[in-house]
Design an enzyme around this catalytic site. Sequence first.
Site, PDB file in Angstrom:
ATOM      1  NE  ARG A  75       3.532 -14.959 -13.959  1.00 12.65           N
ATOM      2  CZ  ARG A  75       2.537 -16.060 -13.527  1.00 12.65           C
ATOM      3  NH1 ARG A  75       2.962 -17.202 -13.640  1.00 12.65           N
ATOM      4  NH2 ARG A  75       1.133 -15.693 -13.637  1.00 12.65           N
ATOM      5  CB  THR A  76       4.659  -8.933 -11.262  1.00 13.23           C
ATOM      6  OG1 THR A  76       4.754  -9.328 -12.489  1.00 13.23           O
ATOM      7  CG2 THR A  76       5.397  -7.603 -11.194  1.00 13.23           C
ATOM      8  CE  LYS A  96     -12.469   1.318   5.471  1.00  8.75           C
ATOM      9  NZ  LYS A  96     -11.608   1.829   6.459  1.00  8.75           N
ATOM     10  NE  ARG A 152       0.800  -6.446 -12.258  1.00 11.10           N
ATOM     11  CZ  ARG A 152       1.002  -7.567 -12.715  1.00 11.10           C
ATOM     12  NH1 ARG A 152       0.086  -8.701 -12.660  1.00 11.10           N
ATOM     13  NH2 ARG A 152       2.209  -7.842 -13.319  1.00 11.10           N
ATOM     14  CG  HIS A 211       4.916  -5.794 -16.751  1.00  9.16           C
ATOM     15  ND1 HIS A 211       5.581  -5.732 -15.678  1.00  9.16           N
ATOM     16  CD2 HIS A 211       4.102  -7.148 -16.609  1.00  9.16           C
ATOM     17  CE1 HIS A 211       5.357  -6.611 -14.987  1.00  9.16           C
ATOM     18  NE2 HIS A 211       4.639  -7.553 -15.278  1.00  9.16           N
TER      19      HIS A 211
HETATM   20  N1   CP Z   1       3.868 -11.937 -16.110  1.00  4.72           N
HETATM   21  C1   CP Z   1       3.332 -11.317 -15.168  1.00  4.72           C
HETATM   22  O1   CP Z   1       3.121  -9.937 -15.062  1.00  4.72           O
HETATM   23  O2   CP Z   1       2.452 -12.104 -14.371  1.00  4.72           O
HETATM   24  P1   CP Z   1       1.803 -11.891 -13.044  1.00  4.72           P
HETATM   25  O3   CP Z   1       0.503 -11.397 -13.490  1.00  4.72           O
HETATM   26  O4   CP Z   1       1.521 -13.059 -12.240  1.00  4.72           O
HETATM   27  O5   CP Z   1       2.666 -10.833 -12.030  1.00  4.72           O
END
Ligand code: CP
Length: 319
Positions: free
Chosen positions: A65-66, A93, A115, A143
């Site tokens: 999603r993100t 590496k 992320r 998040h």
């Molecule tokens: N909700 C969420 O962060 O989903 P993903 O891990 O798929 O990005």
Amino acid sequence: MAETQPGYHWPHRHLLGLEDLSAQDIRFLLTTALGFDGVSTRSVKKVPALRGRVVVNLFFEDSTRTRASFNLAASRLSADVLEMAGKGSSVSKGETLIDTARNIEAMGVDVIVCRHHHSGAAAHLARSVDCSVINAGDGQHEHPTQGLLDILTIAKRTGRTDSFDFSGLTVAIVGDITHSRVARSNVYGLIKLGAHVILVGPPTLLPGAFTDIGCELSNSLDDVLPRVDVVNMLRIQFERLTSQAFPSVREYSTRFGLNAQRLSRAKPDLLVMHPGPMNRGVEIDSVVADGPNSAILQQVANGLSVRMAALFLVSGAPV
Ligand code: CP
């Protein structure tokens, strides 16, 4: 639309967490997101707001999603988008996160969306580069865009987009609170907007420190469910559990899973949310996830507008 104080300007070059934002910042970002909602329903789903800017998606953890949402959000703002994964890059590496980011930045990047599995990675990055950084999930910490899209979804479904005032609203967040960056971002945002937040889960996954910022804690979903307006069901993060936090998945599901029988004891208009990915049959049953109370796919749709707003605001693009 939520009013902002005269003279208010978005003050942040980075978006690292909702703990760092004021209620006014959150309202302003969400109002900006509402303004972008219409772009997704046009035949030409693009505006020139970030034309000539470059956004890099730098993901060291898996995402559906993100990652897709940031990519699409940047594309809809007409930015150039570069996709980079930890796997397949020179990180394998031995190159550090900071060296990786500085090298990418040297190519003329404006925003890095990161992320990473370490809490604090995005903040570390923000201190080390000149471009803007958006945290797309850092370990167990925050998040922020997930928290914001959850809040936008609640505001839309409860008719609060005019003020983003959540006074009188009770939200339960259920599950593995200890390991959840989604829970943290939701808690900071919801409390700032005036909601009452109840964190529900087994004692092993429920940090007591959340009472310091005004959360109620409970070990019983059955006790809490009849008095909440919104329930956000978290995924059990098996990959982050270092020890046995509950006797078995079956027992967890029996005590904390949202099924049709439990839902029948809740308010009829209870809003059911889940950040995804779902463990169907563990924390939520399919009949609930796909039922009329569910806002799960609306959360995903709202994520696009929230990420457009986040990219737009941290870029400092002229309004
Ligand atoms: N909700 C969420 O962060 O989903 P993903 O891990 O798929 O990005």
